[in-house]
Write a protein that holds these residues in place. Structure first.
Motif, PDB file in Angstrom:
ATOM      1  N   ASP A  12       1.059  -1.126   0.201  1.00  0.00           N
ATOM      2  CA  ASP A  12       0.073  -0.025   0.133  1.00  0.00           C
ATOM      3  C   ASP A  12       1.097   1.311  -0.012  1.00  0.00           C
ATOM      4  O   ASP A  12       0.648   2.146  -0.668  1.00  0.00           O
ATOM      5  CB  ASP A  12      -0.916   0.079   1.311  1.00  0.00           C
ATOM      6  CG  ASP A  12      -2.125  -0.882   1.003  1.00  0.00           C
ATOM      7  OD1 ASP A  12      -2.025  -1.718  -0.062  1.00  0.00           O
ATOM      8  OD2 ASP A  12      -2.814  -1.035   1.957  1.00  0.00           O
ATOM      9  N   ASP A  63      -5.204  -4.838  -1.403  1.00  0.00           N
ATOM     10  CA  ASP A  63      -6.211  -5.723  -0.818  1.00  0.00           C
ATOM     11  C   ASP A  63      -7.440  -4.953  -0.628  1.00  0.00           C
ATOM     12  O   ASP A  63      -7.716  -4.040   0.077  1.00  0.00           O
ATOM     13  CB  ASP A  63      -5.877  -6.147   0.700  1.00  0.00           C
ATOM     14  CG  ASP A  63      -6.939  -6.951   1.442  1.00  0.00           C
ATOM     15  OD1 ASP A  63      -7.753  -7.314   1.017  1.00  0.00           O
ATOM     16  OD2 ASP A  63      -6.558  -7.096   2.774  1.00  0.00           O
ATOM     17  N   THR A  64      -8.523  -5.282  -1.688  1.00  0.00           N
ATOM     18  CA  THR A  64      -9.934  -4.707  -1.694  1.00  0.00           C
ATOM     19  C   THR A  64     -10.836  -5.565  -0.842  1.00  0.00           C
ATOM     20  O   THR A  64     -12.223  -5.213  -1.175  1.00  0.00           O
ATOM     21  CB  THR A  64     -10.258  -4.721  -2.997  1.00  0.00           C
ATOM     22  OG1 THR A  64     -10.375  -6.026  -3.639  1.00  0.00           O
ATOM     23  CG2 THR A  64      -9.091  -3.809  -4.000  1.00  0.00           C
ATOM     24  N   ASN A  65     -10.364  -6.218   0.262  1.00  0.00           N
ATOM     25  CA  ASN A  65     -11.380  -6.942   1.119  1.00  0.00           C
ATOM     26  C   ASN A  65     -11.814  -6.033   2.194  1.00  0.00           C
ATOM     27  O   ASN A  65     -12.601  -6.430   3.304  1.00  0.00           O
ATOM     28  CB  ASN A  65     -10.847  -8.363   1.722  1.00  0.00           C
ATOM     29  CG  ASN A  65     -10.445  -9.464   0.511  1.00  0.00           C
ATOM     30  OD1 ASN A  65     -11.676  -9.245  -0.349  1.00  0.00           O
ATOM     31  ND2 ASN A  65      -9.664 -10.001   0.598  1.00  0.00           N
ATOM     32  N   ASN A  66     -11.514  -4.637   2.226  1.00  0.00           N
ATOM     33  CA  ASN A  66     -11.721  -3.882   3.171  1.00  0.00           C
ATOM     34  C   ASN A  66     -11.854  -2.376   2.593  1.00  0.00           C
ATOM     35  O   ASN A  66     -11.555  -2.207   1.592  1.00  0.00           O
ATOM     36  CB  ASN A  66     -10.485  -3.877   4.306  1.00  0.00           C
ATOM     37  CG  ASN A  66      -9.302  -3.461   3.853  1.00  0.00           C
ATOM     38  OD1 ASN A  66      -8.956  -2.637   3.249  1.00  0.00           O
ATOM     39  ND2 ASN A  66      -8.203  -4.489   3.922  1.00  0.00           N
ATOM     40  N   ASP A  67     -12.387  -1.496   3.422  1.00  0.00           N
ATOM     41  CA  ASP A  67     -12.902  -0.212   2.838  1.00  0.00           C
ATOM     42  C   ASP A  67     -11.427   0.524   2.604  1.00  0.00           C
ATOM     43  O   ASP A  67     -11.492   1.512   1.702  1.00  0.00           O
ATOM     44  CB  ASP A  67     -13.758   0.425   3.713  1.00  0.00           C
ATOM     45  CG  ASP A  67     -15.128  -0.070   3.940  1.00  0.00           C
ATOM     46  OD1 ASP A  67     -15.433  -0.650   2.732  1.00  0.00           O
ATOM     47  OD2 ASP A  67     -15.888   0.518   4.631  1.00  0.00           O
ATOM     48  N   LYS A  70     -10.245  -0.557  -0.866  1.00  0.00           N
ATOM     49  CA  LYS A  70     -11.277  -0.136  -1.795  1.00  0.00           C
ATOM     50  C   LYS A  70     -11.184   1.456  -2.080  1.00  0.00           C
ATOM     51  O   LYS A  70     -10.846   1.841  -3.325  1.00  0.00           O
ATOM     52  CB  LYS A  70     -12.547  -0.308  -1.427  1.00  0.00           C
ATOM     53  CG  LYS A  70     -12.949  -1.717  -1.472  1.00  0.00           C
ATOM     54  CD  LYS A  70     -14.429  -2.296  -1.121  1.00  0.00           C
ATOM     55  CE  LYS A  70     -14.624  -3.606  -1.194  1.00  0.00           C
ATOM     56  NZ  LYS A  70     -15.889  -3.952  -0.673  1.00  0.00           N
ATOM     57  N   LYS A  71     -10.874   2.025  -1.180  1.00  0.00           N
ATOM     58  CA  LYS A  71     -10.546   3.453  -1.301  1.00  0.00           C
ATOM     59  C   LYS A  71      -9.172   3.871  -2.092  1.00  0.00           C
ATOM     60  O   LYS A  71      -8.857   4.557  -2.954  1.00  0.00           O
ATOM     61  CB  LYS A  71     -10.332   4.273   0.003  1.00  0.00           C
ATOM     62  CG  LYS A  71     -11.823   4.511   0.628  1.00  0.00           C
ATOM     63  CD  LYS A  71     -11.828   5.242   1.976  1.00  0.00           C
ATOM     64  CE  LYS A  71     -13.286   5.413   2.462  1.00  0.00           C
ATOM     65  NZ  LYS A  71     -12.988   6.157   3.822  1.00  0.00           N
ATOM     66  N   ARG A  73      -7.505   1.802  -3.871  1.00  0.00           N
ATOM     67  CA  ARG A  73      -7.571   1.412  -5.573  1.00  0.00           C
ATOM     68  C   ARG A  73      -8.428   2.440  -6.134  1.00  0.00           C
ATOM     69  O   ARG A  73      -7.854   2.930  -7.370  1.00  0.00           O
ATOM     70  CB  ARG A  73      -8.558   0.133  -5.424  1.00  0.00           C
ATOM     71  CG  ARG A  73      -8.677  -0.372  -6.994  1.00  0.00           C
ATOM     72  CD  ARG A  73      -9.710  -1.721  -7.251  1.00  0.00           C
ATOM     73  NE  ARG A  73     -10.842  -1.653  -6.725  1.00  0.00           N
ATOM     74  CZ  ARG A  73     -11.394  -2.550  -6.489  1.00  0.00           C
ATOM     75  NH1 ARG A  73     -11.370  -3.789  -6.741  1.00  0.00           N
ATOM     76  NH2 ARG A  73     -12.706  -2.372  -5.796  1.00  0.00           N
ATOM     77  N   LEU A  74      -9.440   3.176  -5.570  1.00  0.00           N
ATOM     78  CA  LEU A  74      -9.858   4.220  -6.126  1.00  0.00           C
ATOM     79  C   LEU A  74      -9.080   5.601  -6.635  1.00  0.00           C
ATOM     80  O   LEU A  74      -9.207   6.172  -7.518  1.00  0.00           O
ATOM     81  CB  LEU A  74     -11.344   4.849  -5.455  1.00  0.00           C
ATOM     82  CG  LEU A  74     -12.683   3.705  -5.648  1.00  0.00           C
ATOM     83  CD1 LEU A  74     -13.717   4.241  -4.678  1.00  0.00           C
ATOM     84  CD2 LEU A  74     -13.214   3.611  -7.126  1.00  0.00           C
TER      85      LEU A  74
END
Length: 110
Positions: A12, A63-67, A70-71, A73-74
């Motif tokens: 990350d 790791d997109t298994n958590n918020d 996901k943020k 990645r966006l």
């Protein structure tokens, strides 16, 4: 990017450092030079493949298994989309607008 990640070697941290790097361009002229260089490099199929591989690896590392993931990645995709839009001259932004948008991205997504 290693300097921007401040010694954090996590996956990350590398993505966040990349976003930080894009947001650190001091002015639009510097930004334009970089985007022209990338555009020229992408004319070579082998370099394009390397770029594609780098993006795939970067996206897969999140790791997109958590918020938070996901943020991230966006934020990554948004920063790259902004770079592309400005590089292709689909949009024009003042230096202040560009900096403000990237700061918003970091504030709301990172």
């Amino acid at each position: 990017m290693e300097l921007l990640s401040k010694g954090d070697i996590s996956k990350d941290a590398k993505i966040k450092a990349h976003i930080e790097y894009i947001s650190k361009y001091k002015n639009n002229e510097q930004f334009n030079k970089s985007s022209k260089m990338v555009t020229m490099l992408l004319q070579d199929e082998s370099i394009l493949k390397e770029f594609q591989d780098w993006y795939r690896i970067s996206l897969n590392s999140i790791d997109t298994n958590n918020d938070e993931g996901k943020k991230l990645r966006l934020a990554f995709l948004f920063s790259e989309a902004l770079f592309a839009l400005l590089s292709l001259k689909y949009i024009k932004l003042s230096e202040e607008e560009r900096k403000e948008i990237l700061e918003d991205l970091k504030t709301f997504l990172l």
